[in-house]
Motif scaffolding. Sequence first.
Motif, short mmCIF file in Angstrom:
data_model
loop_
_atom_site.label_atom_id
_atom_site.label_comp_id
_atom_site.label_asym_id
_atom_site.label_seq_id
_atom_site.Cartn_x
_atom_site.Cartn_y
_atom_site.Cartn_z
N CYS A 11 25.53 18.67 34.37
CA CYS A 11 26.27 18.68 35.28
C CYS A 11 26.02 16.44 36.79
CB CYS A 11 25.88 19.81 36.11
SG CYS A 11 26.29 20.94 35.42
N GLU A 12 27.82 16.79 36.87
CA GLU A 12 26.92 15.58 37.02
C GLU A 12 27.67 15.52 39.01
OE1 GLU A 12 28.28 11.82 35.59
OE2 GLU A 12 26.79 11.54 33.71
N LEU A 13 27.00 15.35 39.78
CA LEU A 13 27.66 15.36 41.18
C LEU A 13 28.84 14.94 41.28
CD1 LEU A 13 23.97 15.81 42.45
CD2 LEU A 13 25.76 17.61 42.30
N THR A 14 28.95 13.50 40.55
CA THR A 14 30.20 13.27 40.86
C THR A 14 31.44 13.94 40.59
OG1 THR A 14 29.66 11.54 38.65
CG2 THR A 14 28.68 10.26 41.23
N ASP A 15 31.24 14.21 39.24
CA ASP A 15 32.67 14.66 39.13
C ASP A 15 32.05 16.38 38.60
OD1 ASP A 15 33.48 12.90 38.10
OD2 ASP A 15 32.47 12.28 36.08
N GLY A 16 31.21 17.13 39.62
CA GLY A 16 31.38 18.17 39.43
C GLY A 16 31.01 18.69 37.84
N CYS A 17 31.07 20.40 37.86
CA CYS A 17 30.34 20.71 36.53
C CYS A 17 31.40 21.03 35.79
CB CYS A 17 29.64 21.80 37.28
SG CYS A 17 28.44 22.84 35.63
N ILE A 18 31.96 20.81 34.97
CA ILE A 18 32.73 21.21 34.21
C ILE A 18 32.65 22.36 33.54
CG2 ILE A 18 34.17 19.29 33.80
CD1 ILE A 18 33.98 19.29 31.13
N THR A 19 31.61 22.96 33.27
CA THR A 19 31.22 24.06 32.13
C THR A 19 30.90 25.36 32.63
OG1 THR A 19 29.18 23.65 33.01
CG2 THR A 19 28.92 22.49 31.25
N CYS A 20 31.84 24.60 34.36
CA CYS A 20 31.59 27.01 34.84
C CYS A 20 32.69 26.40 35.93
CB CYS A 20 30.50 26.66 34.70
SG CYS A 20 29.43 26.48 36.62
N GLY A 21 32.06 27.72 37.19
CA GLY A 21 33.35 27.41 38.30
C GLY A 21 34.55 27.26 37.91
N ASP A 22 35.68 27.12 38.58
CA ASP A 22 36.92 27.18 39.01
C ASP A 22 37.64 25.80 38.05
OD1 ASP A 22 37.26 30.03 39.31
OD2 ASP A 22 37.16 29.31 41.86
N VAL A 23 36.45 24.87 38.26
CA VAL A 23 36.76 23.39 37.58
C VAL A 23 37.43 23.83 35.97
CG1 VAL A 23 35.81 21.46 37.23
CG2 VAL A 23 35.41 22.60 38.66
N PRO A 65 30.54 30.37 41.90
CA PRO A 65 29.83 31.62 40.84
C PRO A 65 28.95 31.74 40.82
CG PRO A 65 31.40 29.75 39.54
CD PRO A 65 31.85 29.77 40.71
N SER A 96 27.01 22.03 42.08
CA SER A 96 27.74 20.75 42.29
C SER A 96 28.76 21.48 43.63
CB SER A 96 28.00 19.94 41.40
OG SER A 96 28.90 20.93 40.42
N GLU A 97 29.51 22.65 43.37
CA GLU A 97 30.50 23.78 43.43
C GLU A 97 29.87 23.96 45.13
OE1 GLU A 97 33.16 25.99 41.76
OE2 GLU A 97 33.05 24.33 40.03
#
Lengths: 81, 373
Positions: free
Chosen positions: A16-28, B65, B351-352
Amino acid sequence: MNTGDPAVLSEAPVSCELTDGCITCGDVAVVLTVVEASGPDARCRDDAGRTEDVATELVGAVAPGNRLLVHAGVAIERVEG
Amino acid sequence: MRFVDEFRDPDLAEMLGARITALCEPGRHYKIMEVCGGHTHTIYRYGVQDYLPDDIELVHGPGCPVCVIPMGRVDDAIAIAERADVILTCFGDMMRVPGGNGSFVDATARGADIRMVYSPLDALRIARQNPDREVVFYAIGFETTAPSTALTVMRAKAAGIRNFSVFCNHVTIIPAIKAILDSPDLRLDAFIGPGHVSTVIGCRPYEFIARDHGKPLVCAGFEPLDLLQSVFMIMTQFAEGRSEVENQYGRVVRWDGNLTALKVLADVFALRPYFEWRGLGSISHSALRMSDRYGDFDAELRFKVPGVRVADPKACQCGEVLKGVLKPWECKVFGTACTPEMPIGTCMVSSEGACAAYYNFGQYAKQRVHLEV
């Protein structure tokens, strides 16, 4: 987001990189373009030229040039406009 | 960058900010909650609040989440991972979430085999490659992520893969919004709806918010101009005396959602009678378990887990932050005892999470304000 070999998203180490957010989870989710469709998976490419295989069962048949919203390796919607 | 630059144009942002300011009723303060952690991230990263007048306050919601996972669910997964025959797989953000007995990173240091994956399909691939091991996927996420887990389980069943199972922590957004609306702590005027959750569930499930609670909701995309346009649409509703659900993110959100994905979710999952959310407490019908039809893939049935509720650390105020009652910097341990490197609360891990997003980006905005003063 994924780093490592810029040509292959799916083989890059996960981080995860804080600049781009985490694309592995969440709503990204990210927008990818279909390069080649075969069976339930499609080879897709992002704007930087990196590719990965994406499961497409949830969006129906796809064709090269289609743009898909991809989350965790699965296309969850088609992108219009 | 193609398809992106037009959504980050600072001149358009200034123009939208001016139009939003013109819609403000003098003397009125507006509190708008962005439900989704992805929006929180965008707001801090791009300084979206800087384009808004002081009378509009963006309040961060519970839509990260990782942040809503209670400590006991981390401990349960570690108990499974410590079995010699198990490979536990999870998304990257989960690795540092503290449980009562340490995090997944700590468990890995103690010898557990825990691996990060990009997709649940990668976890299934690990199961194929390790037929003598049990591979468990630690599933988290809202309706955006649940379809990918469901699809993976369907593929596992179709392929007859028996050494794969899911420790399911998927949650649903509507009960969380209802809990916030019922909270006596908070007065909200409107909601920015979660864009990618809405690609799956559509806009229809939010209609009760506008109809029964009189609060506008606009489903929004994740670029800075998406958010500013959504605020403009909300403010226009106020100016015209309307309270409706509107869709700003029409490039991917359909009003009825993705019907195929919804059908898959209904087949693979069933609603839990209740589920504990970190900071929000137990919320009825707010989370998913494997359906009876897919019970063979339920890790909670396959393995014995402690199932003990673990209280949050006393110093942690993630609950208040998740409900929007406290701003991240108002927490007693923010930036001192609790940092992204050594998080106490979940909001500082992902990060979210509101705390991590503010720690990494928002504090610069505050410094700018101080310099201007």
